[in-house]
Design a protein around this motif. Sequence first.
Motif, PDB file in Angstrom:
ATOM      1  N   ILE A   1      33.582  -5.041  -6.824  1.00  0.00           N
ATOM      2  CA  ILE A   1      33.785  -3.610  -6.575  1.00  0.00           C
ATOM      3  C   ILE A   1      34.879  -3.393  -5.531  1.00  0.00           C
ATOM      4  O   ILE A   1      35.761  -2.542  -5.706  1.00  0.00           O
ATOM      5  CB  ILE A   1      32.469  -2.957  -6.115  1.00  0.00           C
ATOM      6  N   SER A   2      34.825  -4.157  -4.453  1.00  0.00           N
ATOM      7  CA  SER A   2      35.826  -3.992  -3.394  1.00  0.00           C
ATOM      8  C   SER A   2      37.210  -4.398  -3.870  1.00  0.00           C
ATOM      9  O   SER A   2      38.201  -3.714  -3.588  1.00  0.00           O
ATOM     10  CB  SER A   2      35.422  -4.799  -2.161  1.00  0.00           C
ATOM     11  N   PHE A   3      37.307  -5.495  -4.612  1.00  0.00           N
ATOM     12  CA  PHE A   3      38.600  -5.933  -5.130  1.00  0.00           C
ATOM     13  C   PHE A   3      39.163  -4.922  -6.127  1.00  0.00           C
ATOM     14  O   PHE A   3      40.367  -4.658  -6.152  1.00  0.00           O
ATOM     15  CB  PHE A   3      38.483  -7.311  -5.784  1.00  0.00           C
ATOM     16  N   ALA A   4      38.277  -4.356  -6.960  1.00  0.00           N
ATOM     17  CA  ALA A   4      38.721  -3.344  -7.920  1.00  0.00           C
ATOM     18  C   ALA A   4      39.327  -2.152  -7.194  1.00  0.00           C
ATOM     19  O   ALA A   4      40.385  -1.633  -7.589  1.00  0.00           O
ATOM     20  CB  ALA A   4      37.549  -2.899  -8.792  1.00  0.00           C
TER      21      ALA A   4
ATOM     22  N   SER B   1      38.987   3.357  -4.462  1.00  0.00           N
ATOM     23  CA  SER B   1      37.529   3.357  -4.520  1.00  0.00           C
ATOM     24  C   SER B   1      36.997   4.587  -5.234  1.00  0.00           C
ATOM     25  O   SER B   1      36.086   4.490  -6.071  1.00  0.00           O
ATOM     26  CB  SER B   1      36.955   3.293  -3.096  1.00  0.00           C
ATOM     27  N   VAL B   2      37.572   5.754  -4.934  1.00  0.00           N
ATOM     28  CA  VAL B   2      37.124   6.996  -5.576  1.00  0.00           C
ATOM     29  C   VAL B   2      37.447   6.964  -7.071  1.00  0.00           C
ATOM     30  O   VAL B   2      36.604   7.328  -7.908  1.00  0.00           O
ATOM     31  CB  VAL B   2      37.772   8.221  -4.899  1.00  0.00           C
ATOM     32  N   ILE B   3      38.648   6.516  -7.419  1.00  0.00           N
ATOM     33  CA  ILE B   3      39.037   6.451  -8.837  1.00  0.00           C
ATOM     34  C   ILE B   3      38.154   5.471  -9.594  1.00  0.00           C
ATOM     35  O   ILE B   3      37.736   5.732 -10.733  1.00  0.00           O
ATOM     36  CB  ILE B   3      40.523   6.060  -8.965  1.00  0.00           C
ATOM     37  N   TYR B   4      37.850   4.342  -8.967  1.00  0.00           N
ATOM     38  CA  TYR B   4      36.974   3.357  -9.619  1.00  0.00           C
ATOM     39  C   TYR B   4      35.616   3.965  -9.945  1.00  0.00           C
ATOM     40  O   TYR B   4      35.081   3.794 -11.038  1.00  0.00           O
ATOM     41  CB  TYR B   4      36.808   2.141  -8.709  1.00  0.00           C
TER      42      TYR B   4
ATOM     43  N   LEU C   1      36.745  -6.322 -16.002  1.00  0.00           N
ATOM     44  CA  LEU C   1      37.910  -5.991 -16.828  1.00  0.00           C
ATOM     45  C   LEU C   1      38.872  -5.063 -16.089  1.00  0.00           C
ATOM     46  O   LEU C   1      40.094  -5.199 -16.214  1.00  0.00           O
ATOM     47  CB  LEU C   1      37.454  -5.330 -18.136  1.00  0.00           C
ATOM     48  N   VAL C   2      38.322  -4.127 -15.312  1.00  0.00           N
ATOM     49  CA  VAL C   2      39.167  -3.225 -14.521  1.00  0.00           C
ATOM     50  C   VAL C   2      40.000  -4.024 -13.520  1.00  0.00           C
ATOM     51  O   VAL C   2      41.204  -3.789 -13.352  1.00  0.00           O
ATOM     52  CB  VAL C   2      38.310  -2.169 -13.786  1.00  0.00           C
TER      53      VAL C   2
END
Length: 297
Positions: free
Chosen positions: A217-220, A245-248, A271-272
């Motif tokens: 999550i953090s890397f994304a 972070s918000v877009i993810y 995948l993201v």
Amino acid sequence: MSLVSLIGAIELGLVYSLLAFGSFISFRILNIADLTVDGSFVLGAAVSAVFVYNGMPHTGIILAILSGALAGIVTALLQTKLGIQPILSGILTMTGLYSVNLMVMSGKANIPLLNKTNIFSLSETLIGGKFYKVVILLIIISLVFAILSWFFRTQLGLSVRATGDNEDMCRASSIDTDAIKIVGFAISNAIVALSGALVSQMQQSADINMGSGMVVISFASIIIGSVLIKNKNITLGLLSVILGSVIYRLIIALILTTNFPPSYLKLISALVVIIALSFPNIKRKMEISKMRKGYKL
């Protein structure tokens, strides 16, 4: 997407941007992928939950930050003093923290915090409205953002950045890179633990397995943000993390509005990250291909 879902996604994006802040320090600045975050996130949540349960939510936040810093120091010591590889030292600390987190939670896998006073319920009383969580999160994020922006322009902060850029040169300049790494990892995991503490208070529970996948999550968030905003300086880098972070979270919320099975969310997250990481390389290859075609013509 409904308004409630949109607000919820923004709230999650903001609270997890602190997690991404911590990973940004280790991954982008120190140039080390720190896997400790899966454990330090839960540690912050566990410490916060215990104190919320006993009616001390603010104390829980402060001690969560300190506990996260200690976890980061352990990881840094494994690397610098015992010579263990960075990736492995993070895995070892994360593994050990599983037992530590259970001890903090008195052996319970879950601590429910329903009907317990937390900083969000207090802010609801003071602020009111539908956006009270967003407001309190923006205040906290702005404070952390300002502190980090200031810190990385100080002599110590510049030393942390220089160590990540060229550790050998820093050693040649008589900089104690081991001490610098300890400071960097302490700050990184302290912010990660703060994120975990806020998540536990916002969701009114702490679970021993809530740290699973936090690295992805953090890397994304970091990668998505860096694609949208070029990290030319530390301020833009931190802003890109918040945006990413918000877009993810908005992407995940949109997926959840479909009939897509929630069990595939981890796969989607991976995948993201893959798409975001490979995008610059694919773009560069496309540009090279166009140049070659133009040259042939």
